[in-house]
Design an enzyme around this catalytic site. Structure first.
Site, mmCIF file in Angstrom:
data_model
loop_
_atom_site.group_PDB
_atom_site.id
_atom_site.type_symbol
_atom_site.label_atom_id
_atom_site.label_comp_id
_atom_site.label_asym_id
_atom_site.label_seq_id
_atom_site.Cartn_x
_atom_site.Cartn_y
_atom_site.Cartn_z
ATOM 1 N N HIS A 1 0.859 -1.188 0.000
ATOM 2 C CA HIS A 1 0.000 0.000 0.000
ATOM 3 C C HIS A 1 0.886 1.225 0.000
ATOM 4 O O HIS A 1 1.921 1.240 0.652
ATOM 5 C CB HIS A 1 -0.903 0.005 1.237
ATOM 6 C CG HIS A 1 -2.075 0.907 1.082
ATOM 7 N ND1 HIS A 1 -1.997 2.249 1.319
ATOM 8 C CD2 HIS A 1 -3.339 0.657 0.675
ATOM 9 C CE1 HIS A 1 -3.170 2.794 1.069
ATOM 10 N NE2 HIS A 1 -4.005 1.854 0.679
ATOM 11 N N ASP B 1 -7.926 -5.531 0.034
ATOM 12 C CA ASP B 1 -8.402 -6.377 -1.066
ATOM 13 C C ASP B 1 -8.011 -7.837 -0.918
ATOM 14 O O ASP B 1 -8.525 -8.689 -1.645
ATOM 15 C CB ASP B 1 -7.848 -5.856 -2.399
ATOM 16 C CG ASP B 1 -8.417 -4.501 -2.729
ATOM 17 O OD1 ASP B 1 -9.625 -4.331 -2.553
ATOM 18 O OD2 ASP B 1 -7.651 -3.615 -3.145
HETATM 19 N N1 ACO Z 1 4.161 -7.682 -4.721
HETATM 20 C C1 ACO Z 1 5.492 -7.726 -4.913
HETATM 21 N N2 ACO Z 1 6.307 -6.656 -4.870
HETATM 22 C C2 ACO Z 1 5.714 -5.483 -4.614
HETATM 23 C C3 ACO Z 1 4.338 -5.347 -4.383
HETATM 24 C C4 ACO Z 1 3.550 -6.515 -4.429
HETATM 25 N N3 ACO Z 1 2.239 -6.458 -4.226
HETATM 26 N N4 ACO Z 1 4.039 -4.046 -4.146
HETATM 27 C C5 ACO Z 1 5.212 -3.385 -4.221
HETATM 28 N N5 ACO Z 1 6.212 -4.246 -4.504
HETATM 29 C C6 ACO Z 1 7.643 -3.928 -4.608
HETATM 30 C C7 ACO Z 1 7.970 -3.243 -5.919
HETATM 31 O O1 ACO Z 1 8.286 -4.181 -6.928
HETATM 32 C C8 ACO Z 1 9.141 -2.377 -5.495
HETATM 33 O O2 ACO Z 1 10.267 -3.232 -5.394
HETATM 34 P P1 ACO Z 1 11.736 -2.699 -5.778
HETATM 35 O O3 ACO Z 1 12.081 -1.707 -4.706
HETATM 36 O O4 ACO Z 1 12.579 -3.924 -5.772
HETATM 37 O O5 ACO Z 1 11.622 -2.092 -7.147
HETATM 38 C C9 ACO Z 1 8.781 -1.933 -4.075
HETATM 39 O O6 ACO Z 1 7.917 -2.978 -3.577
HETATM 40 C C10 ACO Z 1 8.031 -0.620 -4.009
HETATM 41 O O7 ACO Z 1 6.906 -0.706 -4.874
HETATM 42 P P2 ACO Z 1 6.160 0.535 -5.516
HETATM 43 O O8 ACO Z 1 5.411 0.090 -6.732
HETATM 44 O O9 ACO Z 1 7.122 1.670 -5.672
HETATM 45 O O10 ACO Z 1 5.157 0.917 -4.367
HETATM 46 P P3 ACO Z 1 3.939 1.909 -4.507
HETATM 47 O O11 ACO Z 1 3.731 2.540 -3.191
HETATM 48 O O12 ACO Z 1 4.098 2.803 -5.687
HETATM 49 O O13 ACO Z 1 2.712 0.933 -4.866
HETATM 50 C C11 ACO Z 1 0.842 -0.456 -4.712
HETATM 51 C C12 ACO Z 1 1.685 0.628 -4.016
HETATM 52 C C13 ACO Z 1 0.380 0.026 -6.098
HETATM 53 C C14 ACO Z 1 -0.419 -0.718 -3.876
HETATM 54 C C15 ACO Z 1 1.709 -1.743 -4.835
HETATM 55 O O14 ACO Z 1 2.086 -2.211 -3.561
HETATM 56 C C16 ACO Z 1 0.999 -2.856 -5.611
HETATM 57 O O15 ACO Z 1 1.072 -2.889 -6.849
HETATM 58 N N6 ACO Z 1 0.270 -3.781 -4.895
HETATM 59 C C17 ACO Z 1 -0.470 -4.810 -5.556
HETATM 60 C C18 ACO Z 1 -1.806 -4.256 -6.064
HETATM 61 C C19 ACO Z 1 -2.780 -3.990 -4.951
HETATM 62 O O16 ACO Z 1 -3.014 -4.840 -4.085
HETATM 63 N N7 ACO Z 1 -3.433 -2.805 -5.004
HETATM 64 C C20 ACO Z 1 -4.437 -2.436 -4.036
HETATM 65 C C21 ACO Z 1 -3.991 -1.264 -3.218
HETATM 66 S S1 ACO Z 1 -5.139 -0.944 -1.941
HETATM 67 C C22 ACO Z 1 -6.388 -0.164 -2.694
HETATM 68 O O17 ACO Z 1 -6.298 0.443 -3.723
HETATM 69 C C23 ACO Z 1 -7.665 -0.277 -2.040
#
Ligand code: ACO
Length: 429
Positions: free
Chosen positions: A306, A363
């Site tokens: 998140h 979720d």
């Molecule tokens: N699975 C694996 N790796 C992940 C995940 C995940 N779910 N989420 C983030 N990471 C990793 C990224 O690959 C990145 O790794 P790195 O540093 O090696 O490059 C690091 O964690 C940071 O990730 P970002 O994408 O920069 O984090 P951001 O804060 O931008 O994204 C988000 C947040 C979009 C929610 C992300 O965690 C994600 O894609 N989660 C999965 C989708 C999801 O469940 N969305 C629902 C969010 S809650 C809502 O909207 C109600």
């Protein structure tokens, strides 16, 4: 005394004031920056940028705190209902008994769609995603209420009630249409969530489905937990559209589109698709998690992570307990729940997820409850939209009532070609 911040650009100091929120959050007010220095700030994804001041929802992502109008989400989940919470979000305080009755009556009075709107449903292909239908129909609804176009709408309470009530009717109609089922109209004697389940699952007009109180309660809780979440992608979209003085329905319709994406509200559908895929492959989650960690095919553990919560998502804790309860009450077991629990167990102890502060979000378990209730997977994000509607409306109201509100218009750093001359077609290689 509020602290000030000194910025030094090319040896020229600029003192910037700060704004301190009611929970002690500090923001640096850079509104004079461009005029004073010619510079702007750059913050892709807005991780460090406050787009507004808001009195609706407070989140402390480090501590896992979520409060609507000062009330802790766990207390509301235990003691309130979705409709009472909707009132709280929109109007700022818990309703008195009279106010709640008036609000509920207004919802009932506005639950029917204009009969002309029924024909719009006929023209969507059977394959249309319900989120496409939802956003189109919410926008279409504004064409039946021309007074919505006026700038500061005095009939706001009616339009707000109409939108909360009708989003549920539109959602149920779109499900019935997609499945070739006869349309079921809402009933005035049913409460909000029970009425939705009635419209979704009654076999045909005149034959009502059984409404199990535990299912009604579980879905009501899902709506309540989704009701607001401060400046997320869809709410910021609603505020941005509202800032142009577009009407409530147009702004909410834009919110639905923003919510649809798999990185936002679409994640609940993506979680179930992921769990089904893992199950089909006979994996217990271990192989899948290795692929995620190795970034094979850019896979992510959907329902984890998140932007704001870096410790735990308080909604996920509540929803996980509810998930176990619903499955037990319905005497159901679900292999996908077993996989989800295994994924969570491994991920919570794995260095990859720990170091990146990735925890289950709302979720991760909500889809399993919805599946147990019988809601099809492509309707999951629609459920989220029904729940989020009061939050969007509360944010729309805040924008409209803010005397200092300006049209949202971010700047950019241009990185394209500098000035060049037009090359005639015949001279181009
Ligand atoms: N699975 C694996 N790796 C992940 C995940 C995940 N779910 N989420 C983030 N990471 C990793 C990224 O690959 C990145 O790794 P790195 O540093 O090696 O490059 C690091 O964690 C940071 O990730 P970002 O994408 O920069 O984090 P951001 O804060 O931008 O994204 C988000 C947040 C979009 C929610 C992300 O965690 C994600 O894609 N989660 C999965 C989708 C999801 O469940 N969305 C629902 C969010 S809650 C809502 O909207 C109600």
């Amino acid at each position: 005394m509020k602290p000030t911040v000194e910025l030094n650009i090319d040896g020229k100091p600029l003192e910037l004031p700060t704004i301190v929120g009611s929970e002690g959050e500090v923001g640096i007010d850079i509104s004079s920056l461009r005029n004073a220095t010619g510079c702007i700030t750059l913050d892709p994804g807005y991780g460090n940028t406050g787009s507004c001041e808001s009195a609706i929802t407070f989140i402390d992502g480090e501590k896992g705190i979520l409060r609507y109008r000062g009330y802790d989400i766990a207390e509301l989940a235990e003691k309130s209902t979705f409709i009472e919470t909707s009132y709280l979000l929109i109007y700022g305080s818990l309703p008195t008994r009279t106010q709640l009755v008036e609000f509920s009556n207004m919802l009932s009075e506005n639950q029917m769609l204009h009969e002309g709107m029924r024909f719009h449903f006929e023209n969507f292909p059977a394959t249309a995603h319900p989120m496409a239908i939802l956003s189109a129909m919410i926008n279409a609804a504004s064409s039946y209420h021309p007074n919505l176009i006026s700038k500061r709408e005095s009939r706001f309470p009616y339009h707000a009630a109409r939108l909360i009530s009708q989003v549920r009717t539109i959602a149920a109609f779109s499900y019935r249409k997609a499945h070739g089922l006869p349309t079921i109209y809402p009933k005035t004697n049913l409460k909000y969530t029970a009425n939705f389940l009635h419209m979704m699952f009654s076999p045909y007009p005149g034959e009502d489905c059984e409404l199990k109180p535990e299912i009604v309660k579980a879905l009501d809780l899902i709506f309540l937990l989704h009701a607001d979440h401060e400046q997320n992608c869809s709410t910021s979209t609603v505020r941005m559209v509202a800032s142009s003085r577009a009407n409530l329905f147009a702004s909410a319709s834009a919110g639905v589109c923003a919510l649809w994406g798999p990185l936002h509200g679409g994640a609940n559908q993506a979680v179930l698709e992921m769990l089904e895929e893992i199950h089909k492959e006979g994996d217990d989650g271990t192989k899948f998690l290795n692929e995620v960690k190795n970034k094979t095919g850019n896979r992510r553990l959907m329902g984890f992570g998140h932007r704001v919560y870096k410790n735990f998502d308080p909604r996920a804790v509540i929803i996980k307990q509810q998930c176990d309860k619903v499955l037990a009450q319905l005497h159901k077991s679900d292999p996908l729940l077993d996989i989800a629990k295994k994924l969570e167990e491994i991920a919570l102890h794995d260095e990859y997820f720990i170091s990146r502060k990735l925890y289950p979000n709302v979720d991760f378990y909500s889809g399993i409850i919805m599946r147990a209730i019988g809601i099809p997977m492509d309707m999951f994000t629609v459920m989220f939209a029904i729940g989020r509607m009061p939050g969007w409306i509360a944010n729309f109201k805040e924008v409209m009532e803010d005397p200092d509100s300006r049209i949202a218009r971010p700047r950019q750093i241009y990185t394209g070609e500098t000035l060049r001359s037009y090359t005639p077609l015949e001279a181009r290689a």
